[in-house]
Design a protein around this motif. Structure first.
Motif, PDB file in Angstrom:
ATOM      1  N   ILE A 106       0.451  -1.267  -0.400  1.00  0.00           N
ATOM      2  CA  ILE A 106       0.249  -0.072   0.338  1.00  0.00           C
ATOM      3  C   ILE A 106       0.619   1.449  -0.053  1.00  0.00           C
ATOM      4  O   ILE A 106       2.224   1.132   0.876  1.00  0.00           O
ATOM      5  N   ASN A 107       0.191   2.515  -1.035  1.00  0.00           N
ATOM      6  CA  ASN A 107       1.083   3.387  -0.743  1.00  0.00           C
ATOM      7  C   ASN A 107       0.592   4.388   0.813  1.00  0.00           C
ATOM      8  O   ASN A 107      -0.479   4.230   0.612  1.00  0.00           O
ATOM      9  N   VAL A 108       1.788   4.822   1.333  1.00  0.00           N
ATOM     10  CA  VAL A 108       0.952   5.702   2.648  1.00  0.00           C
ATOM     11  C   VAL A 108       0.253   6.678   2.520  1.00  0.00           C
ATOM     12  O   VAL A 108      -0.859   7.511   3.311  1.00  0.00           O
ATOM     13  N   GLU A 109       0.146   7.509   1.298  1.00  0.00           N
ATOM     14  CA  GLU A 109      -0.541   8.333   0.515  1.00  0.00           C
ATOM     15  C   GLU A 109      -1.973   8.097   0.555  1.00  0.00           C
ATOM     16  O   GLU A 109      -2.902   8.943   0.719  1.00  0.00           O
ATOM     17  N   GLU A 110      -2.138   6.418   0.261  1.00  0.00           N
ATOM     18  CA  GLU A 110      -3.496   6.596  -0.137  1.00  0.00           C
ATOM     19  C   GLU A 110      -4.649   6.545   1.430  1.00  0.00           C
ATOM     20  O   GLU A 110      -3.932   6.071   1.990  1.00  0.00           O
ATOM     21  N   LYS A 111      -5.493   6.070   0.829  1.00  0.00           N
ATOM     22  CA  LYS A 111      -6.754   6.482   1.630  1.00  0.00           C
ATOM     23  C   LYS A 111      -7.655   5.097   1.633  1.00  0.00           C
ATOM     24  O   LYS A 111      -8.156   5.296   0.890  1.00  0.00           O
ATOM     25  N   TYR A 112      -8.153   4.452   2.396  1.00  0.00           N
ATOM     26  CA  TYR A 112      -9.139   2.987   2.657  1.00  0.00           C
ATOM     27  C   TYR A 112      -9.839   3.185   4.078  1.00  0.00           C
ATOM     28  O   TYR A 112      -9.041   3.184   4.891  1.00  0.00           O
ATOM     29  N   GLY A 113     -11.951   2.930   3.942  1.00  0.00           N
ATOM     30  CA  GLY A 113     -12.359   3.914   4.896  1.00  0.00           C
ATOM     31  C   GLY A 113     -11.585   2.091   6.174  1.00  0.00           C
ATOM     32  O   GLY A 113     -11.797   2.482   7.172  1.00  0.00           O
TER      33      GLY A 113
END
Length: 470
Positions: free
Chosen positions: A283-290
């Motif tokens: 996972i790219n740490v800048e992504e957002k997952y609920g």
């Protein structure tokens, strides 16, 4: 002129309104008037319930909030190069090679979690809050294939814990074949993906571990929390076990494959695949997952709105969603129905006994039935709902039965009132306990009262006798 020769006017012509009809209209209007104190009591129940909820939240914030476990992940950061077009001073296009920092998180291939909870009660004034002490054991392994090759990286083993101030002790924090534990430090090193938690830096001594196909880990920590605990299935394969002495858990999100609930508490087990998740293994740490957040707001071209956590979270709630306040509030909703039925029964006793009942006596009975809900609310805050319900119902049933005995000068009607009110409060208690059959039970009760009224009023001469006494 002889008065005897004057035409006789029938009694029903002289009397424009029948006393029986007057009493029926009064009972109906008085029942509607009693909605006012019932509504005031409902507002009081709401206020006390909100105060209770706020107190529970305050206790939880001090002891430890709802805990969400997002662990373990290995955060990787390294410097890469990128080609960028730009204009020089002569407005000529040039190509520049610029350094770019890459940051991503690697999730485990296999994750086994064992969580043991010991709940306890914390008191503040008249309110009790359920909190817990937890021990978390995590084992499993990462796959070395998920890590970049020929890169000088900075790596951290990260553990996400939503309320780190409730962290008590780190018993073990190991990765790979290095004997000594990692030195824990604050922060997850994968923010904003995982905001709260701890981490340990992976130095050169861990290079040999990354050369192997599997990189095992072993984590053991103690922490506090309240009301809920949840964990994310970060592994490709996940096996979770949660054990507690709490006797009434609520399972949310991913439901357990096995569960046992008895007088000693509960034990639940989960087997979860990574296929149910909405996020990848890297996972790219800048992504957002609920799933990584309790709730957050995203605004972009693809999504605009409030995004709550998804369904791939394993969550257990350790609190009673149905409190005394919610049960009393529901009981109050049935109040006008039971009060009107009780007043109708009083009127039936008046008709059958051929004793005229004054309007004030109806008022005494009606207001006593309203006081039941206030007494129930007051007692339940100190001795629990069941005992409060028993005491409150007896405090209404017995005096009203004696009052009806005195009104009708007949013990049979007092006993009848006792049986009726006892049945009404017993049925109301059952309705509060078996919510699925509440409507059916209430409908059958109304039907039974209607049949009783039909039976007791089947003869019209009792109405004539009552009118003659007015």
């Amino acid at each position: 002129m002889d008065n005897n020769l004057q035409p006789q006017i029938p009694p029903y012509v002289k009397r424009t309104v029948s006393p029986v009809m007057k009493k029926i209209v009064f009972v109906f209007i008085f029942a509607l008037v009693l909605l006012i104190p019932l509504k005031l009591i409902e507002n009081l129940i709401n206020d006390r319930g909100e105060l209770y909820n706020q107190t529970i939240i305050n206790i939880g914030n001090e002891w430890g909030k709802n805990q969400k476990i997002i662990a373990p992940v290995i955060s990787i950061s390294y410097t890469d190069t990128n080609i960028k077009n730009k204009n020089n001073v002569n407005n000529e296009k040039t190509i520049a090679v610029v350094p770019v920092e890459k940051r991503f998180a690697v999730l485990p291939d296999e994750l086994n979690a064992t969580i043991e909870l010991k709940d306890e009660i914390r008191r503040r004034g008249i309110y009790n809050a359920t909190v817990y002490n937890a021990n978390l054991k995590l084992t499993g392994y990462f796959s070395s294939k998920d890590f970049p090759e020929d890169k000088e990286v900075q790596a951290y083993l990260s553990i996400g814990l939503s309320d780190t101030k409730a962290l008590i002790k780190i018993n073990k924090l190991k990765l790979g074949d290095v004997e000594q534990d990692l030195e824990a430090m604050s922060g997850t090193m994968v923010s904003p993906l995982i905001i709260n938690g701890i981490s340990g830096q992976l130095g050169p001594e861990y290079n040999s571990s990354f050369d192997k196909e599997k990189i095992p880990f072993e984590i053991d920590i103690d922490f506090r929390g309240s009301r809920e605990i949840s964990i994310l299935p970060l592994g490709k394969k996940n096996h979770f076990e949660i054990k507690s002495n709490w006797k009434s858990p609520s399972f949310l999100g991913v439901l357990p494959t096995e569960r046992t609930i008895d007088e000693n508490g509960f034990l639940a087990k989960w087997e979860v695949s990574n296929l149910i998740r909405s996020y990848p293994q890297i996972i790219n740490v800048e992504e957002k997952y609920g799933d990584f957040y309790d709730d957050f707001y995203i605004s972009n071209e693809n999504y605009d709105g409030y995004y709550s956590e998804g369904d791939s979270v394993v969550k257990v709630a350790l609190f009673d969603s149905v409190t005394s306040y919610t049960q009393i509030y529901r009981a109050c909703k049935y109040g006008i129905l039971f009060i009107m039925m009780s007043l109708v029964v009083v009127y039936i006793f008046e008709i059958v006994s051929k004793k005229v009942t004054h309007y004030v006596q109806y008022g005494v009975v009606g207001f006593s039935l309203v006081i039941f809900y206030l007494l129930l609310l007051s007692l339940s805050e100190h001795i629990g709902f069941e005992y409060s319900y028993l005491i409150s119902s007896l405090a209404i049933v017995i005096p009203n039965s004696m009052y009806i005995t005195s009104m009708t000068s007949n013990k049979k009607f007092g006993i009848g009132m006792f049986i009726f009110l006892s049945a009404v409060y017993a049925i109301l208690f059952s309705i509060l306990r078996m919510e699925q059959y509440a409507l059916l039970t209430g409908s059958l009760l109304i039907l039974a009262i209607l049949y009783a009224v039909m039976y007791l009023t089947k003869k019209a001469d009792i109405f004539k006798a009552l009118e003659g006494k007015e």
